[in-house]
Design a protein around this motif. Structure first.
Motif, short mmCIF file in Angstrom:
data_model
loop_
_atom_site.label_atom_id
_atom_site.label_comp_id
_atom_site.label_asym_id
_atom_site.label_seq_id
_atom_site.Cartn_x
_atom_site.Cartn_y
_atom_site.Cartn_z
N ASN A 64 0.64 -9.73 -11.68
CA ASN A 64 0.32 -11.07 -12.20
C ASN A 64 -0.12 -12.46 -11.67
OD1 ASN A 64 0.04 -9.62 -14.94
ND2 ASN A 64 2.31 -10.11 -15.20
N ARG A 65 -1.37 -12.78 -11.72
CA ARG A 65 -1.68 -14.38 -10.39
C ARG A 65 -1.82 -14.88 -11.36
NH1 ARG A 65 -4.09 -14.02 -4.84
NH2 ARG A 65 -5.85 -13.39 -6.11
N THR A 105 -3.79 -8.36 -13.36
CA THR A 105 -4.07 -7.13 -11.91
C THR A 105 -3.08 -5.37 -12.33
OG1 THR A 105 -5.34 -8.44 -10.48
CG2 THR A 105 -5.28 -6.30 -9.99
N GLY A 106 -3.78 -4.81 -12.38
CA GLY A 106 -3.19 -2.86 -12.65
C GLY A 106 -3.11 -2.49 -11.47
N TYR A 107 -2.49 -2.78 -10.99
CA TYR A 107 -2.10 -2.20 -9.79
C TYR A 107 -2.07 -0.31 -9.60
CZ TYR A 107 -0.32 -1.02 -4.91
OH TYR A 107 -0.11 -0.74 -3.19
N LEU A 108 -2.76 0.64 -8.89
CA LEU A 108 -2.48 2.06 -9.37
C LEU A 108 -2.99 2.78 -7.18
CD1 LEU A 108 -2.84 4.68 -10.69
CD2 LEU A 108 -4.95 4.28 -10.83
N ARG A 109 -1.56 2.98 -7.51
CA ARG A 109 -1.50 4.05 -5.52
C ARG A 109 -1.61 5.29 -5.65
NH1 ARG A 109 -0.46 2.82 -0.65
NH2 ARG A 109 0.86 4.28 0.23
N ILE A 110 -2.49 5.48 -5.34
CA ILE A 110 -2.36 7.40 -5.78
C ILE A 110 -2.20 7.94 -3.95
CG2 ILE A 110 -3.78 9.28 -5.65
CD1 ILE A 110 -5.79 7.37 -7.61
N ILE A 111 -0.97 8.52 -4.02
CA ILE A 111 -0.51 9.04 -3.29
C ILE A 111 -1.00 9.91 -2.38
CG2 ILE A 111 2.10 9.17 -1.62
CD1 ILE A 111 3.15 7.23 -3.72
N GLU A 112 -1.19 10.70 -3.63
CA GLU A 112 -1.67 12.34 -3.22
C GLU A 112 -1.99 12.75 -4.24
OE1 GLU A 112 -0.85 16.10 -0.43
OE2 GLU A 112 1.18 15.02 -0.30
N PHE A 113 -3.42 13.79 -3.67
CA PHE A 113 -4.39 14.63 -5.05
C PHE A 113 -3.47 15.52 -5.19
CE2 PHE A 113 -7.40 10.80 -3.81
CZ PHE A 113 -7.08 10.67 -5.18
N THR A 114 -3.26 16.18 -6.48
CA THR A 114 -1.98 16.91 -6.62
C THR A 114 -2.13 17.88 -8.19
OG1 THR A 114 -0.27 16.36 -7.69
CG2 THR A 114 -0.35 15.94 -5.74
N GLU A 132 -1.63 8.27 -17.59
CA GLU A 132 -0.84 7.28 -17.95
C GLU A 132 -1.02 5.47 -17.29
OE1 GLU A 132 2.50 9.28 -16.66
OE2 GLU A 132 2.71 10.89 -17.75
N ALA A 133 -1.15 5.35 -16.02
CA ALA A 133 -1.10 4.37 -14.89
C ALA A 133 -2.65 3.31 -15.95
CB ALA A 133 -1.53 4.19 -14.08
N LEU A 134 -3.65 3.87 -16.52
CA LEU A 134 -4.73 3.22 -17.40
C LEU A 134 -4.35 2.75 -18.67
CD1 LEU A 134 -7.56 5.58 -16.20
CD2 LEU A 134 -6.47 3.07 -15.28
N ASP A 135 -3.30 3.73 -19.23
CA ASP A 135 -3.02 3.18 -20.70
C ASP A 135 -1.99 2.48 -20.50
OD1 ASP A 135 -4.80 5.23 -21.74
OD2 ASP A 135 -3.01 7.36 -21.46
N SER A 136 -1.49 2.44 -19.52
CA SER A 136 -0.28 0.89 -19.61
C SER A 136 -0.49 -0.20 -19.32
CB SER A 136 0.54 1.85 -18.47
OG SER A 136 1.68 0.47 -17.85
N PHE A 137 -1.75 0.15 -18.90
CA PHE A 137 -2.58 -1.47 -18.17
C PHE A 137 -3.01 -1.68 -19.69
CE2 PHE A 137 -3.22 0.61 -13.52
CZ PHE A 137 -1.83 0.30 -12.91
N LYS A 138 -3.75 -0.87 -20.04
CA LYS A 138 -4.79 -1.06 -20.73
C LYS A 138 -3.87 -1.78 -21.88
CE LYS A 138 -8.24 1.82 -21.35
NZ LYS A 138 -9.04 3.41 -22.07
N LYS A 139 -2.76 -1.49 -22.58
CA LYS A 139 -1.65 -2.08 -23.33
C LYS A 139 -0.68 -4.09 -22.83
CE LYS A 139 0.71 1.90 -24.52
NZ LYS A 139 1.84 2.89 -24.85
N ALA A 140 -1.41 -3.82 -21.41
CA ALA A 140 -1.01 -5.47 -20.17
C ALA A 140 -2.15 -5.98 -20.90
CB ALA A 140 -0.53 -4.96 -19.10
N ASP A 141 -2.92 -6.23 -21.55
CA ASP A 141 -4.02 -6.32 -21.28
C ASP A 141 -4.50 -6.97 -20.28
OD1 ASP A 141 -5.00 -7.05 -23.75
OD2 ASP A 141 -3.28 -8.15 -24.08
N PHE A 142 -5.38 -5.78 -19.12
CA PHE A 142 -5.24 -6.51 -17.96
C PHE A 142 -6.80 -6.39 -17.91
CE2 PHE A 142 -8.00 -1.92 -18.26
CZ PHE A 142 -7.84 -1.95 -16.89
N THR A 143 -7.01 -7.47 -16.76
CA THR A 143 -8.13 -8.04 -16.09
C THR A 143 -8.95 -7.70 -15.26
OG1 THR A 143 -7.17 -10.18 -14.91
CG2 THR A 143 -7.53 -10.45 -17.60
N SER A 144 -8.45 -7.26 -14.51
CA SER A 144 -8.79 -6.38 -13.15
C SER A 144 -7.94 -5.21 -12.63
CB SER A 144 -8.92 -7.12 -11.43
OG SER A 144 -7.92 -7.87 -11.99
#
Length: 514
Positions: free
Chosen positions: A217-218, A223-232, A241-253
């Motif tokens: 938050n700035r 901003t929803g920050y999503l770090r994908i470390i590896e594709f499993t 789960e991350a995108l759902d969390s960002f939507k609940k937080a009303d992300f703008t980017s």
């Protein structure tokens, strides 16, 4: 004297006779091999005939060597040597023979945990005095001993426990790096041209993570920050789960951080991309084998990412394979803007084939292509906005090496527990008087030591200039026009090809002028 002359004369004769016998035994076993090859060239089944004859010839050589070498030979040595040679013949670093130990390591990695130091590495096939085949770090795995020690993508591992990595195989490298939990291993690291320093790592149980996320938050920017470390196999669910969390937080980017992501499963990255792409090709694989040709397409019902949310992807030279598939797909559809550095450039697909004796081979079976039908193998994906992390000068490389070798940070932190941000900043200024490095880097190194027993921070805005730039771009009111104007990978490759043609023509013209 006469006897000596006779024996000297007989030796080359006997050698010649033996050589002829050897040639006859070997070459005559696949009967009239040369004539068969010649006739096969005029038939439709040329490759089939040649293949059979070569197999017979190899089998003859194998049997002859096994029975006639000066010392008794372990058949396993010849078998492993033949398989290694066969795989190395392609000059493809991803096509390799896997011994039983490597297959066990691979299975451990696939299932999610293994013992080691947490480094994804690669090694050239050939070594020379001019260019030793040292091990190179592709990327450190987050929250592992290698990551916590500050090892970076691009670092060279010159030696492990005193053994030069240029002189041993990748299998031997892995055997030395792996070991019981709690034991230590000593590495000599080279960073840049001259910066060399030793690092001791304590082996740990490595749990392969997949996704971390949180909000940045700035001001009004959320901003929803999503770090994908590896594709499993778990990655698509964790991303959801991350995108759902960002939507609940009303992300703008949204920022998707793919830096130092070495890749993973193509099916996993296709499922992740499907959350952003509503229609069309996500990625395709092409091979001379029909069953290896596949197309992953987006399904409208799987799309969950709103189109009006600015998305920025962070990439660097540690972003490889599956991470390049995601970055390339979203770039080609103008759905995300790429920030950072050019990616690694691995555009091929491998299959691990188990053998009956618990060994295996890893074979390149296909190449993958982005939605605009572009392959990035050995090329990589350039960022739309290049933001490089500060590069150390030669003097700074030596200062960094001295700082690590002197081990002053760990000693100071041990003597001053519970350091806060102000304490870290103050100690960084003190260190700078002895080690001429940027304060930001010094603060980073101290902070990593302070937090060595804690989970890794999600992000570090103080040090991370690439993340800072991504946040600024995501907040740009002209973001939609910016991402739409970015060239697709096809357009970039066509432009590069045209420039090469012009350069070649100019060079040719210049030579004629002289």
């Amino acid at each position: 004297m006469k006897t000596e002359k006779t024996s000297v004369f007989l030796r080359p004769v006997l050698t010649a006779i033996f050589t002829l016998c050897f040639a006859f035994c070997i070459l005559s076993l696949p009967s009239a091999f040369a004539q068969t090859v010649k006739s096969a060239q005029n038939t439709d089944n040329e490759k089939e005939v040649l293949s059979r004859q070569y197999i017979e010839l190899l089998n003859s050589v194998y049997t002859f060597v096994l029975e006639n070498y000066v010392d008794e030979v372990d058949p396993k040595i010849l078998y492993e040597g033949a398989l290694k040679g066969m795989m190395d013949a392609f000059g493809d670093p991803y096509t390799v023979y896997l011994g039983s130990a490597q297959m066990r390591d691979l299975n451990d990695t696939t299932t999610g945990d293994f013992g080691g130091v947490g480094l994804s590495i690669t090694k050239p096939l050939e070594t020379s005095a001019e260019k030793p085949a040292f091990v190179e770090v592709v990327s450190p795995i987050e929250d592992t001993p290698g990551w916590r020690a500050g090892i970076q993508a691009g670092d060279l591992i010159l030696s492990i426990d005193g053994t030069s990595t240029a002189e041993i195989t990748m299998e031997e490298v892995l055997k030395i790096l792996r070991g019981p939990k709690g034991t230590s291993v000593n590495l000599l690291i080279r960073r840049g041209k001259t910066g060399e320093f030793p690092i001791t790592l304590v082996r740990a149980l490595i749990e392969v993570p997949t996704v971390k996320y949180g909000m940045i938050n700035r001001g009004k920017q959320r901003t929803g920050y999503l770090r994908i470390i590896e594709f499993t196999p778990k990655t698509p669910d964790r991303v959801q789960e991350a995108l759902d969390s960002f939507k609940k937080a009303d992300f703008t980017s949204l920022i998707i951080d793919l830096r130092n992501n070495p890749g993973g499963l193509i099916s996993s990255v296709a499922d992740v991309a499907d959350k952003f792409i509503d229609t069309g090709v996500i990625v395709s694989t092409k091979s001379r084998l029909m069953f290896e040709n596949s197309v992953y397409r987006a399904k409208p019902r799987a799309t969950v990412m709103p189109k009006d949310i600015p998305a920025v992807i962070l990439i660097n030279k540690g972003s490889a394979s599956a991470s390049e598939i995601l970055a390339g797909a979203l770039k080609d559809y103008h759905l995300a803007y790429l920030v950072g550095e050019r990616t690694y450039g691995k555009g091929s697909v491998q299959q691990v084939v188990p053998l009956p004796n618990q060994d295996g081979i890893k074979l390149t079976m296909a190449r993958y292509y982005t939605p605009t039908d572009s392959n990035i193998d050995k090329i990589g994906i350039p960022p739309d906005k290049e933001i490089a992390l500060p590069v150390l000068t030669e003097a700074e490389e030596k200062a960094y090496a001295a700082l690590i070798t002197d081990d002053v940070i760990s000693k100071y932190v041990s003597a001053h527990p519970n350091m806060n941000e102000a304490d870290i900043a103050a100690y960084a200024r003190t260190l700078q008087s002895t080690y001429n490095l940027e304060l930001r880097l010094l603060r980073r190194l101290i902070k990593m030591q302070v937090n060595r027993t804690k989970p890794a921070e999600l992000y570090d805005l103080d040090f991370d200039v690439q993340l800072q730039a991504a946040l600024d771009i995501a907040a740009d009111t002209n973001f939609a026009a910016l991402v739409k104007s970015a060239k697709t990978l096809k357009e970039l490759q066509e432009s590069a090809s045209e420039e090469q043609k012009i350069s070649a023509a100019d060079a040719k013209s210049g030579k004629k002028g002289r």
